[in-house]
Design a protein around this motif. Sequence first.
Motif, PDB file in Angstrom:
ATOM      1  N   GLY A 117     -13.993  -5.434  -3.505  1.00 28.35           N
ATOM      2  CA  GLY A 117     -13.957  -5.926  -2.172  1.00 28.35           C
ATOM      3  C   GLY A 117     -12.682  -6.414  -1.679  1.00 28.35           C
ATOM      4  N   SER A 118     -11.629  -6.772  -2.571  1.00 30.31           N
ATOM      5  CA  SER A 118     -10.216  -7.298  -2.703  1.00 30.31           C
ATOM      6  C   SER A 118      -9.332  -5.932  -2.051  1.00 30.31           C
ATOM      7  N   PRO A 119      -8.225  -6.125  -1.221  1.00 28.22           N
ATOM      8  CA  PRO A 119      -7.543  -4.982  -1.104  1.00 28.22           C
ATOM      9  C   PRO A 119      -6.798  -4.660  -2.268  1.00 28.22           C
ATOM     10  N   PRO A 120      -6.624  -3.386  -2.390  1.00 28.83           N
ATOM     11  CA  PRO A 120      -5.664  -2.964  -3.517  1.00 28.83           C
ATOM     12  C   PRO A 120      -4.334  -3.441  -3.651  1.00 28.83           C
ATOM     13  N   ARG A 121      -3.616  -3.506  -4.475  1.00 27.89           N
ATOM     14  CA  ARG A 121      -2.068  -3.760  -4.468  1.00 27.89           C
ATOM     15  C   ARG A 121      -1.219  -2.544  -4.156  1.00 27.89           C
ATOM     16  N   ILE A 122      -0.838  -2.352  -3.130  1.00 28.29           N
ATOM     17  CA  ILE A 122      -0.110  -1.101  -2.899  1.00 28.29           C
ATOM     18  C   ILE A 122       1.379  -1.267  -2.715  1.00 28.29           C
ATOM     19  N   ASP A 123       2.066  -0.656  -3.530  1.00 24.28           N
ATOM     20  CA  ASP A 123       3.414  -0.699  -3.588  1.00 24.28           C
ATOM     21  C   ASP A 123       4.174   0.845  -3.403  1.00 24.28           C
ATOM     22  N   PRO A 124       4.371   1.520  -2.383  1.00 23.03           N
ATOM     23  CA  PRO A 124       5.045   2.792  -2.257  1.00 23.03           C
ATOM     24  C   PRO A 124       6.415   2.906  -2.873  1.00 23.03           C
ATOM     25  N   LYS A 125       7.018   1.621  -2.868  1.00 18.58           N
ATOM     26  CA  LYS A 125       8.538   1.774  -3.509  1.00 18.58           C
ATOM     27  C   LYS A 125       9.419   2.630  -2.541  1.00 18.58           C
ATOM     28  N   PHE A 126       9.228   2.596  -1.229  1.00 13.02           N
ATOM     29  CA  PHE A 126       9.911   3.292  -0.240  1.00 13.02           C
ATOM     30  C   PHE A 126      11.532   3.172  -0.436  1.00 13.02           C
ATOM     31  N   LEU A 127      12.057   4.299  -0.349  1.00 17.94           N
ATOM     32  CA  LEU A 127      13.664   4.275  -0.401  1.00 17.94           C
ATOM     33  C   LEU A 127      14.195   3.586  -1.815  1.00 17.94           C
ATOM     34  N   SER A 128      13.472   3.662  -2.837  1.00 18.32           N
ATOM     35  CA  SER A 128      13.864   3.033  -4.038  1.00 18.32           C
ATOM     36  C   SER A 128      14.617   4.164  -4.826  1.00 18.32           C
ATOM     37  N   ASP A 129      14.689   5.402  -4.303  1.00 17.63           N
ATOM     38  CA  ASP A 129      15.301   6.618  -4.791  1.00 17.63           C
ATOM     39  C   ASP A 129      16.432   6.785  -3.868  1.00 17.63           C
ATOM     40  N   PRO A 130      17.620   6.549  -4.060  1.00 18.88           N
ATOM     41  CA  PRO A 130      18.970   6.770  -3.101  1.00 18.88           C
ATOM     42  C   PRO A 130      18.829   8.229  -2.593  1.00 18.88           C
TER      43      PRO A 130
END
Length: 546
Positions: free
Chosen positions: A418-431
């Motif tokens: 029921g806890s939300p997942p840990r979401i890490d898209p790492k947006f723009l981590s690749d230049p």
Amino acid sequence: MACTPRRASVAGMEAEYVIVGGGSAGCVLAARLSENPNTSVILVEAGGGGRDIFIRAPALVATMVSGRPRINNWAFQTVPQPGLNGRRGFQPRGKALGGSSAINAMLYVRGNPADYDHWADLGCDGWDWECVKPLFLRAEGFQGGAGPHHGADGPLQVRAQSAPRKISRAFVDACEQCQIPRCDDFNEGAPDGAGLYHVTQFHDGPQAGERCSVAAAYLFPAMGRSNLTVLTRTLVEKVVIEDGRATGIKVRRKGRRHAIRARRDVILSAGAFGSPQILMLSGVGPEDELRAHGIDPVHVSEGVGKNLQDHLDHVISYRSPRRDVVGLNPRGLGRLGKAALRWRKTGEGLFASPMAEGGAFLKSDPALSHADLQIHFVIGIVDQHMRKLHGADGFSAHICALYPHSRGEVGLSSRRPGSPPRIDPKFLSDPRDVAVMIKAARQLDTILGAEALAPWRGKRLYPNDGSDAALEADIRARADTIYHPVGTCRMGDDAEVVVAPDLRLNGIEGLRVVDASVMPRIVGGNTNAPTVMIAEKAADMIRAGV
């Protein structure tokens, strides 16, 4: 029929197939597998019944997507994103039967045929375009009838928009003025050019004009089957795994815990965030992630939760001196009220609009073989997913990079179901993604400045000088998802994949994953139609004993 269990108690329930998640994939599977009256199916959904007016009325998408209040929406947040100035991104996900097809803009886009050929190149045998195109057509009930690119007899009703705004047609004209060709159907081969989107909307029968969520298309017509049980507002806590085989699930319903047994397969269809989260809560996933939360590994699968891909989206908005757009002001709300009455009577008009009426597929570089950018043109001002409201009449256009290089991950925020997942898209981590987004923003700015949109174009929100530095700063300050997360339980045939091409989980018998999380690479477009296709193919494989 009400979405309630057919028995007085959940305790002791069992079926041949237990499906976790009543989103797009889960609804398709439940309907298709239960077509055989000798096959018993239980579908378990944490959200509600998916039939309320907020879902049925297309224009009311704006009331759900913001998550304020949380209507049919999980309203997740990401962890702080260094590439976005440390901001937390917003991740709306459908929380009802129909899943995100109940709260999306209804756009029907399959992507580029080359996307699926690339899946096959990545070890997904049987997932090339020649193999999957018939499944798209089988699922589709196209208003224009059957043809080389469309199916007419499928459950999912698809139509051209009944009455798009003049400004949406002007957007297409503006694209033509910028040497972007007109495209009348984004699903005829590789999408290229500018046009109006087809939408998943009822075009026939008493529901004409209503949203055709995947639940409305597939599941609701099947609800009377005696071999299908649908449980809503029921949280799946874990998959039960005994001696290397999934034998059922543990759920919480009305404050009590129950076990549901699967005689054949447990099928996870909880989406790109939910499916990896449930796997990890069940002891299946990366060892470090499991042990960090005090979960003993049942089966180490380092790929679970990895390979998260999403379309990062940049928005440009303008106020408008004209009133034939949407505005949250007294006059605009009055127009919406009249439109609601018309829609209730006829199923037509502004309330039937997906709001994102126009669109385009274009290239960030002319040397590319196919489009790598997509535009969604919206007939109102959209700022921070409708979480920041503006009273002015206006319009917005979103542009996203279709093939990002950045890869994120999904993990656990807690071992508590029921806890939300840990979401890490790492947006723009690749230049490389930064460079493409700058080109995208510049192209969109040029289109919105074209003569065809001049009558509607007032003051711009968030102006900048158009330099690379200014565009990059604006992107990092405001860009976020366009709601297409995929890839976190990817399929293939290498050592790091989570599922094989038959969607069986590697290392655990009796367990499959069927949803957008299995995509090895994100498709070049919206992801709902491809998710329906994935479930259609999975149903075929399961019925064939694959």
